[in-house]
Write a protein that holds these residues in place. Structure first.
Motif, PDB file in Angstrom:
ATOM      1  N   TYR A  43      39.118  34.597  50.276  1.00  0.00           N
ATOM      2  CA  TYR A  43      40.423  35.151  49.938  1.00  0.00           C
ATOM      3  C   TYR A  43      41.337  35.013  51.143  1.00  0.00           C
ATOM      4  O   TYR A  43      40.912  35.242  52.276  1.00  0.00           O
ATOM      5  N   SER A  44      42.577  34.641  50.894  1.00  0.00           N
ATOM      6  CA  SER A  44      43.577  34.645  51.958  1.00  0.00           C
ATOM      7  C   SER A  44      44.878  35.189  51.390  1.00  0.00           C
ATOM      8  O   SER A  44      45.138  35.075  50.187  1.00  0.00           O
ATOM      9  N   GLU A  45      45.651  35.784  52.259  1.00  0.00           N
ATOM     10  CA  GLU A  45      46.925  36.348  51.824  1.00  0.00           C
ATOM     11  C   GLU A  45      47.849  35.242  51.298  1.00  0.00           C
ATOM     12  O   GLU A  45      48.622  35.460  50.378  1.00  0.00           O
ATOM     13  N   ASP A  46      47.751  34.045  51.864  1.00  0.00           N
ATOM     14  CA  ASP A  46      48.615  32.930  51.463  1.00  0.00           C
ATOM     15  C   ASP A  46      48.246  32.348  50.096  1.00  0.00           C
ATOM     16  O   ASP A  46      49.116  32.045  49.294  1.00  0.00           O
ATOM     17  N   ARG A  47      46.946  32.173  49.852  1.00  0.00           N
ATOM     18  CA  ARG A  47      46.496  31.468  48.650  1.00  0.00           C
ATOM     19  C   ARG A  47      45.869  32.365  47.603  1.00  0.00           C
ATOM     20  O   ARG A  47      45.622  31.930  46.484  1.00  0.00           O
ATOM     21  N   GLY A  48      45.523  33.581  47.944  1.00  0.00           N
ATOM     22  CA  GLY A  48      44.803  34.442  47.016  1.00  0.00           C
ATOM     23  C   GLY A  48      43.333  34.057  46.983  1.00  0.00           C
ATOM     24  O   GLY A  48      42.773  33.574  47.968  1.00  0.00           O
ATOM     25  N   TRP A  49      42.706  34.258  45.842  1.00  0.00           N
ATOM     26  CA  TRP A  49      41.287  33.935  45.681  1.00  0.00           C
ATOM     27  C   TRP A  49      41.072  32.426  45.714  1.00  0.00           C
ATOM     28  O   TRP A  49      41.864  31.670  45.158  1.00  0.00           O
ATOM     29  N   HIS A  50      39.979  32.017  46.333  1.00  0.00           N
ATOM     30  CA  HIS A  50      39.627  30.593  46.378  1.00  0.00           C
ATOM     31  C   HIS A  50      38.119  30.442  46.144  1.00  0.00           C
ATOM     32  O   HIS A  50      37.340  30.223  47.070  1.00  0.00           O
ATOM     33  N   PRO A  51      37.701  30.586  44.877  1.00  0.00           N
ATOM     34  CA  PRO A  51      36.287  30.318  44.588  1.00  0.00           C
ATOM     35  C   PRO A  51      36.091  28.804  44.533  1.00  0.00           C
ATOM     36  O   PRO A  51      36.945  28.074  44.033  1.00  0.00           O
ATOM     37  N   HIS A  52      35.000  28.345  45.093  1.00  0.00           N
ATOM     38  CA  HIS A  52      34.719  26.909  45.077  1.00  0.00           C
ATOM     39  C   HIS A  52      33.215  26.697  45.110  1.00  0.00           C
ATOM     40  O   HIS A  52      32.451  27.618  45.421  1.00  0.00           O
ATOM     41  N   LEU A  53      32.817  25.505  44.771  1.00  0.00           N
ATOM     42  CA  LEU A  53      31.401  25.164  44.716  1.00  0.00           C
ATOM     43  C   LEU A  53      31.011  24.277  45.884  1.00  0.00           C
ATOM     44  O   LEU A  53      31.783  23.420  46.309  1.00  0.00           O
ATOM     45  N   HIS A  54      29.817  24.501  46.346  1.00  0.00           N
ATOM     46  CA  HIS A  54      29.143  23.570  47.245  1.00  0.00           C
ATOM     47  C   HIS A  54      27.995  23.020  46.397  1.00  0.00           C
ATOM     48  O   HIS A  54      27.163  23.781  45.921  1.00  0.00           O
ATOM     49  N   VAL A  55      28.011  21.719  46.174  1.00  0.00           N
ATOM     50  CA  VAL A  55      27.044  21.113  45.271  1.00  0.00           C
ATOM     51  C   VAL A  55      26.166  20.137  46.043  1.00  0.00           C
ATOM     52  O   VAL A  55      26.657  19.320  46.815  1.00  0.00           O
ATOM     53  N   TYR A  56      24.872  20.246  45.822  1.00  0.00           N
ATOM     54  CA  TYR A  56      23.905  19.313  46.392  1.00  0.00           C
ATOM     55  C   TYR A  56      23.483  18.366  45.270  1.00  0.00           C
ATOM     56  O   TYR A  56      23.076  18.812  44.203  1.00  0.00           O
ATOM     57  N   PHE A  57      23.587  17.071  45.504  1.00  0.00           N
ATOM     58  CA  PHE A  57      23.041  16.089  44.582  1.00  0.00           C
ATOM     59  C   PHE A  57      21.859  15.435  45.290  1.00  0.00           C
ATOM     60  O   PHE A  57      22.005  14.910  46.385  1.00  0.00           O
ATOM     61  N   PHE A  58      20.719  15.500  44.679  1.00  0.00           N
ATOM     62  CA  PHE A  58      19.504  14.932  45.256  1.00  0.00           C
ATOM     63  C   PHE A  58      19.262  13.569  44.625  1.00  0.00           C
ATOM     64  O   PHE A  58      19.247  13.443  43.401  1.00  0.00           O
ATOM     65  N   ALA A 143      42.319  49.831  53.927  1.00  0.00           N
ATOM     66  CA  ALA A 143      41.498  50.042  52.734  1.00  0.00           C
ATOM     67  C   ALA A 143      42.344  50.098  51.468  1.00  0.00           C
ATOM     68  O   ALA A 143      41.894  49.693  50.394  1.00  0.00           O
ATOM     69  N   ILE A 144      43.571  50.558  51.585  1.00  0.00           N
ATOM     70  CA  ILE A 144      44.453  50.643  50.416  1.00  0.00           C
ATOM     71  C   ILE A 144      44.698  49.242  49.850  1.00  0.00           C
ATOM     72  O   ILE A 144      44.739  49.046  48.637  1.00  0.00           O
ATOM     73  N   TYR A 145      44.819  48.260  50.723  1.00  0.00           N
ATOM     74  CA  TYR A 145      45.046  46.881  50.312  1.00  0.00           C
ATOM     75  C   TYR A 145      43.742  46.213  49.873  1.00  0.00           C
ATOM     76  O   TYR A 145      43.704  45.471  48.888  1.00  0.00           O
ATOM     77  N   ALA A 146      42.665  46.485  50.581  1.00  0.00           N
ATOM     78  CA  ALA A 146      41.401  45.783  50.337  1.00  0.00           C
ATOM     79  C   ALA A 146      40.609  46.341  49.157  1.00  0.00           C
ATOM     80  O   ALA A 146      39.872  45.605  48.508  1.00  0.00           O
ATOM     81  N   SER A 147      40.749  47.607  48.848  1.00  0.00           N
ATOM     82  CA  SER A 147      39.947  48.213  47.772  1.00  0.00           C
ATOM     83  C   SER A 147      40.134  47.531  46.421  1.00  0.00           C
ATOM     84  O   SER A 147      39.144  47.242  45.734  1.00  0.00           O
ATOM     85  N   PRO A 148      41.372  47.238  45.997  1.00  0.00           N
ATOM     86  CA  PRO A 148      41.512  46.519  44.721  1.00  0.00           C
ATOM     87  C   PRO A 148      40.910  45.113  44.755  1.00  0.00           C
ATOM     88  O   PRO A 148      40.391  44.627  43.752  1.00  0.00           O
ATOM     89  N   LEU A 149      40.978  44.454  45.916  1.00  0.00           N
ATOM     90  CA  LEU A 149      40.374  43.128  46.037  1.00  0.00           C
ATOM     91  C   LEU A 149      38.862  43.218  45.871  1.00  0.00           C
ATOM     92  O   LEU A 149      38.249  42.407  45.175  1.00  0.00           O
ATOM     93  N   TRP A 150      38.260  44.211  46.534  1.00  0.00           N
ATOM     94  CA  TRP A 150      36.806  44.379  46.418  1.00  0.00           C
ATOM     95  C   TRP A 150      36.432  44.701  44.980  1.00  0.00           C
ATOM     96  O   TRP A 150      35.460  44.168  44.443  1.00  0.00           O
ATOM     97  N   ALA A 151      37.207  45.549  44.322  1.00  0.00           N
ATOM     98  CA  ALA A 151      36.925  45.905  42.927  1.00  0.00           C
ATOM     99  C   ALA A 151      36.999  44.662  42.035  1.00  0.00           C
ATOM    100  O   ALA A 151      36.144  44.465  41.164  1.00  0.00           O
ATOM    101  N   GLU A 152      37.998  43.805  42.258  1.00  0.00           N
ATOM    102  CA  GLU A 152      38.119  42.582  41.471  1.00  0.00           C
ATOM    103  C   GLU A 152      36.941  41.645  41.741  1.00  0.00           C
ATOM    104  O   GLU A 152      36.364  41.062  40.819  1.00  0.00           O
ATOM    105  N   PHE A 153      36.561  41.500  43.012  1.00  0.00           N
ATOM    106  CA  PHE A 153      35.426  40.642  43.369  1.00  0.00           C
ATOM    107  C   PHE A 153      34.152  41.160  42.704  1.00  0.00           C
ATOM    108  O   PHE A 153      33.396  40.400  42.097  1.00  0.00           O
TER     109      PHE A 153
END
Length: 180
Positions: A43-58, A143-153
């Motif tokens: 998470y960053s203040e500029d971009r918001g949430w950034h979920p991404h994958l790290h994928v291994y191909f064998f 904590a006022i700012y981070a608590s909703p983020l943690w709840a969403e996560f």
């Protein structure tokens, strides 16, 4: 975009990418035995949430920095096409392929499993789950700012798989690389 929607798009894109005739063609052409993926969410203040994958191909093939380029191109193009087909946005510029020595694959996997509250980000302005958890439970004004983020996560990731390996992958790998 809400985190839960982004995570759904990632899952659907990965599912689409690794099924069908297009995938079978890539798999057969490059000797791919299977894959494993891990979700990392920052998470960053500029971009918001950034979920991404790290994928291994064998692969049964032994690639070097030059011979891996066609593999990287095919996988990136397949990823973008899969994302588009599920209504998500992806760019071939945001994809990268790195060669990982099977002997260090376990260590690389442990690094990628850093989304738990145990881990902290080392990049300025980018926060992983541990940073958000710390701030949300700190009792400080932050904590006022981070608590909703943690709840969403917490809500978006509750009972969701953070990593997965393709069916029967373990049986196809040399015993020195197996994950179980």
């Amino acid at each position: 975009m809400p985190l839960a929607e982004s995570l759904r798009d990632l899952k659907n894109t990965m599912s689409r990418m690794t099924t069908g005739k297009g995938w079978e063609s890539i798999r057969d052409r490059f000797g791919i035995l299977g894959q494993g993926w891990l979700v990392e969410t920052t998470y960053s203040e500029d971009r918001g949430w950034h979920p991404h994958l790290h994928v291994y191909f064998f692969s049964r093939n032994d690639f070097d920095k030059n011979s891996v380029q066609p593999v990287a191109k095919a996988l990136s193009e397949k990823w973008v096409g899969s994302a588009t087909s599920v209504g998500a946005v992806a760019s071939t510029f945001a994809q990268s392929v790195e060669l990982i020595d099977p002997a260090t694959a376990r260590r690389a996997t442990a690094y990628l499993l850093k989304d738990s509250p145990k881990f902290r980000s080392k990049k300025d302005g980018v926060h992983c789950a541990g940073d958000i958890f710390d701030a949300a439970t700190s009792g400080t004004p932050e904590a006022i700012y981070a608590s909703p983020l943690w709840a969403e996560f917490e809500e978006a990731t509750f009972r969701k798989q953070r990593f997965r390996f393709s069916t029967n992958l373990d049986e196809k790998l040399p015993s020195t690389v197996r994950f179980r």
